[in-house]
Design a protein around this motif. Structure first.
Motif, PDB file in Angstrom:
ATOM      1  N   SER A   1      -7.304  -2.947   5.980  1.00 37.71           N
ATOM      2  CA  SER A   1      -6.658  -1.951   6.849  1.00 37.71           C
ATOM      3  C   SER A   1      -7.566  -0.767   7.167  1.00 37.71           C
ATOM      4  O   SER A   1      -7.635  -0.321   8.316  1.00 37.71           O
TER       5      SER A   1
ATOM      6  N   SER B   1      -9.024   0.320  10.835  1.00 37.55           N
ATOM      7  CA  SER B   1      -8.783   1.653  11.410  1.00 37.55           C
ATOM      8  C   SER B   1     -10.044   2.224  12.049  1.00 37.55           C
ATOM      9  O   SER B   1      -9.973   2.989  13.015  1.00 37.55           O
TER      10      SER B   1
ATOM     11  N   ASP C   1      -8.631   5.558   8.033  1.00 41.95           N
ATOM     12  CA  ASP C   1      -7.357   5.809   7.356  1.00 41.95           C
ATOM     13  C   ASP C   1      -6.604   4.489   7.208  1.00 41.95           C
ATOM     14  O   ASP C   1      -6.349   3.790   8.192  1.00 41.95           O
ATOM     15  N   GLN C   2      -6.257   4.174   5.982  1.00 44.20           N
ATOM     16  CA  GLN C   2      -5.564   2.913   5.719  1.00 44.20           C
ATOM     17  C   GLN C   2      -4.243   2.801   6.485  1.00 44.20           C
ATOM     18  O   GLN C   2      -3.904   1.747   7.002  1.00 44.20           O
ATOM     19  N   GLU C   3      -3.508   3.922   6.581  1.00 50.59           N
ATOM     20  CA  GLU C   3      -2.207   3.879   7.267  1.00 50.59           C
ATOM     21  C   GLU C   3      -2.368   3.571   8.758  1.00 50.59           C
ATOM     22  O   GLU C   3      -1.578   2.829   9.338  1.00 50.59           O
TER      23      GLU C   3
ATOM     24  N   GLU D   1      -2.962  -0.037   9.084  1.00 49.58           N
ATOM     25  CA  GLU D   1      -1.702  -0.795   8.995  1.00 49.58           C
ATOM     26  C   GLU D   1      -0.907  -0.679  10.298  1.00 49.58           C
ATOM     27  O   GLU D   1      -0.259  -1.633  10.734  1.00 49.58           O
TER      28      GLU D   1
ATOM     29  N   LYS E   1       6.568   4.423   9.390  1.00 48.87           N
ATOM     30  CA  LYS E   1       5.986   4.313   8.038  1.00 48.87           C
ATOM     31  C   LYS E   1       4.498   4.646   8.037  1.00 48.87           C
ATOM     32  O   LYS E   1       3.970   5.197   7.083  1.00 48.87           O
ATOM     33  N   CYS E   2       3.834   4.288   9.134  1.00 51.84           N
ATOM     34  CA  CYS E   2       2.376   4.460   9.212  1.00 51.84           C
ATOM     35  C   CYS E   2       1.974   5.824   9.760  1.00 51.84           C
ATOM     36  O   CYS E   2       0.843   6.265   9.547  1.00 51.84           O
TER      37      CYS E   2
ATOM     38  N   ASN F   1       2.769  10.846   8.203  1.00 53.02           N
ATOM     39  CA  ASN F   1       1.902  11.957   7.794  1.00 53.02           C
ATOM     40  C   ASN F   1       1.249  12.653   8.987  1.00 53.02           C
ATOM     41  O   ASN F   1       0.590  13.677   8.825  1.00 53.02           O
TER      42      ASN F   1
END
Length: 432
Positions: A313, A317, A324-326, A329, A421-422, A425
């Motif tokens: 992930s 990115s 960033d991993q999020e 994802e 969810k991703c 933040n």
């Protein structure tokens, strides 16, 4: 050794990349070195910087090689070998002018016969050669017997003596012709197998003839790859965008996916999605189809999507401008509707760009933005949505459409709860 021998005369074609990949795989299977030979003897057609571009692409695809050679550096050997053939009467000086040869070609064309040099200078007496001040080329004497090529893909190909005339090996300016330079260089590098495109099939007997005339005994193996066709069933040319490796990379296709596709087409792999390292385990030249392979961009998109899914992930990115991993994802969620890194970047960019809200939802969107700016952090989408609903009093389409437009920049797309969810933040940055 094996060799990949590109010319620095333009963008790398996918057919050339396929040749490089197959040479690399076979070199690994045989535990033999792969060398890169830049065939730069045609000075007029060379484009500055294309040699570096070729090497950069090979490195990007993980194609390892032991050495880079430039054909122009071997000209002294080409000259010495040509002189040897002249001394041994296996080659001769040809004083026929370009105009005369063009006239002979036109006559052959009019009579609908294949042009063959008529050996006009093959038996000139020594005094006519020594005293002749006219410019001359050097020609190798045509073969007396058939030349048989045993090809790993095409099987046995026989060339009768009449198929090959006494062709030129050195130009008037004493630079080597392609076939002569190529044959000599393959000898010098102790090449064991030549893997190249089928457009070189007619060159192979000429190169064998040259090496035999020079007394080279080693049998070099050959494998000629069928051409790649476009959607119209014609040979892919520079006019086809997808024929350029550079274009494919700029469009967002991963090197691993392009390699996967080029190994897959016209082949019999044990599975559809694989890495080049995996292909080394099972690849066989004998499994390559004799028929041309058709390039299917939709199939490449499918393979590219699968390779994007295989990425970590955080690594994914980076392809969309983050680390960033999020966000990686998030990109994986968008792979349901995107196939390339370029398409993914465009989807992710919509989330972080200024939003273009339709008039119908402008009022509700403005209210929701102010609430989000002052809202506490919510880990779950349902809690976030319920808070907005409670604080704004907005419900139904006005709530859901406005949220989608504000958070995703589009009315349609993946499930908003999964996206939230991703991006939870980044909410403040997204709606500012």
């Amino acid at each position: 050794m094996l060799r990949f021998a590109p010319s620095p005369t333009g963008d790398m074609h996918i057919g050339n990349l396929r040749v490089a990949i197959f040479n690399y795989i076979v070199s690994k299977q045989r535990n033999e070195d792969l060398i890169i030979r830049i065939e730069d003897t045609d000075k007029e057609r060379n484009i500055e910087g294309k040699d570096k571009e070729i090497l950069d692409i090979l490195n990007l695809f993980g194609i390892e090689y032991s050495q880079v050679m430039y054909q122009s550096e071997n000209v002294r050997f080409h000259t010495a070998m040509a002189l040897q053939l002249l001394l041994e009467m296996k080659a001769f000086n040809c004083f026929c002018s370009t105009e005369w040869l063009d006239k002979k070609r036109e006559e052959a064309k009019e009579s609908k016969t294949a042009y063959r040099y008529d050996d006009a200078c093959a038996s000139l007496p020594n005094e006519l050669v020594i005293d002749n001040e006219n410019p001359f080329t050097v020609r190798i004497r045509k073969p007396l017997e058939a030349i048989v090529v045993k090809d790993h893909i095409k099987g046995e190909i026989k060339f009768d003596p009449n198929d090959i005339d006494s062709f030129i090996i050195m130009r008037q300016d004493k630079t080597p012709m392609y076939n002569f330079a190529c044959a000599v260089d393959d000898m010098l590098s102790d090449i064991s197998i030549v893997i190249r495109g089928e457009d070189h099939v007619s060159n192979t007997p000429k190169q064998i003839l040259i090496r035999e005339a020079l007394g080279y005994k080693k049998n070099i193996e050959y494998a000629h790859l069928p051409i790649i066709l476009n959607d119209d069933g014609k040979k892919m040319s520079k006019r086809d965008d997808a024929s350029s490796v550079k274009w494919l990379l700029e469009e967002g296709y991963l090197p691993s996916a392009i390699a996967n596709y080029l190994i897959l087409i016209g082949n019999k792999p044990p599975k559809e999605i694989f890495t080049m390292q995996e292909a080394i385990e099972w690849f066989s030249l004998e499994n390559i189809s004799k028929s041309p392979a058709r390039f299917d961009l939709n199939m490449l998109k499918h393979i590219n999507r699968e390779h994007l899914k295989m990425l970590d992930s955080k690594e994914l990115s980076r392809y969309v401008g983050f680390a960033d991993q999020e966000i990686g994802e998030l990109a994986k969620i968008y792979l349901e509707e995107a196939s390339t890194t370029k398409e993914l970047r465009a989807k992710i960019a919509l989330i972080f760009e200024a939003k273009n809200i339709p008039e119908e939802f402008k009022e509700s969107a403005e209210i929701i933005v102010e609430i989000i700016k002052n809202a506490p952090y919510f880990d779950e989408y349902e809690d976030f949505k319920n808070y907005i609903m409670k604080e704004s009093g907005i419900k139904g389409k006005n709530l859901f459409k406005s949220l989608r437009l504000l958070l995703m920049g589009a009315e349609h797309g993946p499930d908003l709860a999964a996206v939230y969810k991703c991006i939870k933040n980044y909410i403040g940055e997204i709606v500012k």
